[in-house]
Design a protein around this motif. Sequence first.
Motif, short mmCIF file in Angstrom:
data_model
loop_
_atom_site.label_atom_id
_atom_site.label_comp_id
_atom_site.label_asym_id
_atom_site.label_seq_id
_atom_site.Cartn_x
_atom_site.Cartn_y
_atom_site.Cartn_z
N GLY A 602 0.79 -1.22 0.00
CA GLY A 602 0.00 0.00 0.00
C GLY A 602 0.82 1.26 0.00
N GLU A 603 2.13 1.19 0.27
CA GLU A 603 2.96 2.39 0.31
C GLU A 603 3.49 2.79 -1.05
OE1 GLU A 603 4.66 1.54 4.80
OE2 GLU A 603 6.04 1.71 3.11
N VAL A 604 3.42 1.90 -2.01
CA VAL A 604 3.94 2.19 -3.35
C VAL A 604 2.75 2.26 -4.29
CG1 VAL A 604 5.57 1.51 -5.14
CG2 VAL A 604 6.01 0.90 -2.76
N CYS A 605 2.17 3.44 -4.40
CA CYS A 605 0.96 3.62 -5.19
C CYS A 605 0.85 5.06 -5.66
CB CYS A 605 -0.27 3.22 -4.38
SG CYS A 605 -0.50 4.22 -2.90
N VAL A 606 -0.07 5.29 -6.58
CA VAL A 606 -0.35 6.63 -7.07
C VAL A 606 -1.86 6.77 -7.20
CG1 VAL A 606 -0.08 5.91 -9.48
CG2 VAL A 606 0.14 8.32 -8.90
N SER A 607 -2.38 7.92 -6.78
CA SER A 607 -3.83 8.10 -6.74
C SER A 607 -4.39 8.38 -8.13
CB SER A 607 -4.20 9.25 -5.81
OG SER A 607 -3.83 10.49 -6.39
N LEU A 608 -5.70 8.12 -8.26
CA LEU A 608 -6.38 8.34 -9.53
C LEU A 608 -6.35 9.82 -9.89
CD1 LEU A 608 -8.02 7.21 -11.89
CD2 LEU A 608 -10.09 7.51 -10.50
N SER A 609 -6.50 10.71 -8.92
CA SER A 609 -6.47 12.14 -9.22
C SER A 609 -5.09 12.57 -9.72
CB SER A 609 -6.87 12.96 -7.99
OG SER A 609 -5.99 12.71 -6.90
#
Length: 791
Positions: A602-609
């Motif tokens: 969960g720490e390696v992610c990028v948001s849809l916005s």
Amino acid sequence: MSTNQTNVNSFNRARRDYHAVGKCIPKKDSSQLLLGKPVFTDDITPRDALVIKLLRSPYANAIVEDVKTDIALKVPGMVAVYTWEDVPKKRFSIAGQTFPEPSPYDRLILDRHVRSVGDAVAIVVGESEKAVDKALNMIKVKYTILEPVLDFRKSLDNKVLVHPEDGWSSSINTGDVKRNLIHHEEDEHGNVEKILSECDEIIEHTYRIKAAQQAYMETCRAYCEIDRYGRLHCISSTQIVFHLRRILSNALDIPKSMVRAEKPRIGGGFGAKQTAVCEVYPAFVTWKTKRPSKIIYSRKECQTIASPRHEMEVTVRLGAMRDGHIRAIDLYTLSNGGAYGEHSTTTVGLSGHKSLPLYTGGCEATRFSCDVVYTNVQAAGAYRGYGATQGIFALESTVNELAEKLHIDPVELRLKNIVREGMFMPAYFGETANACALDRCIMHCADNFHWADKYPVRDMGNGKVRAAGMALAMQGSCISNVDVGSCTLKLSDCGTYNMMIGAADMGTGCDTILAQMAAEVLDCEPDDITVFGADTDASPYDSGSYASSTTYITGMATQNAALELRENIKKIGAQMLGHAASEVDFDGKEVYIINPDGADNGEVCVSLSDIATKSQVNNTIPVDVTATYSSPVSPPPYMVGMVEIELDKETGAVKILDYQAVVDCGIPVNPNLARVQTEGGIGQGIGMALYENVTYNAGGKIAENDLMQYKIPTRQDVGNINVEFETSYEPSGPFGVKSIGEIVINTPAPALAHAIYRATGVWHRTVPFTPEKILMGMVDPNWHEKDLRVK
């Protein structure tokens, strides 16, 4: 498993617990409608538009010799009066069908030859309704009155020709205007005559279904203006924006590129607005004057010169053995097109092709043949059920009569003969029933209804008896190899979505269910998807909302567009994370890296916005995706209806106590919307069976010209209605869906005819079944139903 289903399943590992498909959510436009916001055609058009009304013919068949308009044009506020001399002389069709239209090109905007009571003689245009109304009374018309042909059973090869002119044309060339014939068709599978000769029992009867009005709340209406580029812009209460653009182009003889068609909210259509009933008149006026104009049909115009159900006479010959095995069915339909042929060539086919396949289980031979004729009455068009309603009334009534004659329970008889999953259906265009829960629908409905208890006739005292009847139905989910649906999905810069469609939500809820399908794939809430449509300038091409096609055809386009957009979102997110697309997944909120052991990091992610923002900077991966779909098959939905009535033998009055229905529409996308669709269709079917009637006087004038005379049922007239579903999984449909829009109107007429027979011992074969007819049948067993036309 189909490729589409594999693709859908591929994202399930990333999904949250929320599912959009199968959830009962409110319609997207519900709050606007409940709050009375301006959403319909006349709500959103300018108040200063020119007002258009039509001067109409009082004669069923006549030639216009002269129209005197000089006095009318002196009325203050009058702008113009146009006659047949002013309009293009190019014939066209107002049927909203895919090109090349099977309906004949047999109309002009205004014609010197008027062919039914109500045909337009002049277009009257003014600055106000008051001015136009005054001018209408000052126009003098001289006619040469001709003999009309009003009875469709006497039209074929009649000396009176409805279309004697030479400019008639049809792309399929199955008619002959010199015989008043619009269309002829024959389709046989197996040797019908041979099998019939081997049967123990043959039942043959003719059934008559009158024209019926859709009775939509918002009458036909349209507004036209010239846009900033000099093009004609038409805003209309229509189901068919892309076909409408072509119709207006043909009628005005201008390029399609010069026409834009758009629909706002629609206050009901039920098929009537698949026909461009009124749009050509403001289009002509605006193109001529370059001024905005509008036309709003009165209820009288909608009742007498719009686009009702085709009047049909259906003859069924059915052969069976004494054990109830149905071996052969021969069905012939004579259809009344009225003064013009829109939808006539296609409607009639469904009377056979969507009734006969119900009994694929045991039937060895079927034959369907038909003729469609011109008459000098109101032209017919599309109405929910589109011909299947008429054919199913005839065939299901015949099957019920067979059950009574053989003393076999109608449930048992049907279970012996019906189509079942996996069966090949020769009479249904050679398709296979890949998803069919009809047998389960029958048993489910019988249990809900308590058929074993209610089927026996019960004397309630005081001349009242209770009885039950049943019927089956099938329909289709599109016009196979013809209909096209498209969807454009776009990721907005705030991380929500925009959906653009060409399908028309006319109260059916397609904006909502298509959003649910996209949300299911994109793992978001349907409220995160803003739906826009339909507009020929902005929407991707769609055939339109008819033929029960939107959920199935446009739904598949929506699913495919969402799948592609989902993959593109993952690609952009993967780039931002410095990983390959195969190493990430998307849960609707974030694109994240998948650990080798399958656990989420969960720490390696990028948001849809953030992905939405990145899509606007140095990006070559599209976040607006268009998908288009057409199907080689049209999987049928199925339905069972059972009705309990209380009949008063002293008056002939019928009271509906209970109506139980079970529908197989595949997987319901929004069960609440599917349920209310079914309830509404059952109500319409009850209206056709018991109340609604269209009659003509000797001059061809319709008597039932408003909703005081044309009786439609209220909620109090339809009794208790309960709708449930049996699911099947259609492999060619999005999320396993099939259609539901039209099938729901088809069971009431034959089920009620069956119940009335059980109560009285008399079969009624002409709708509506009025108290007068029922009482007369009980008084005189040899009484034959009268043709209520005045000769």
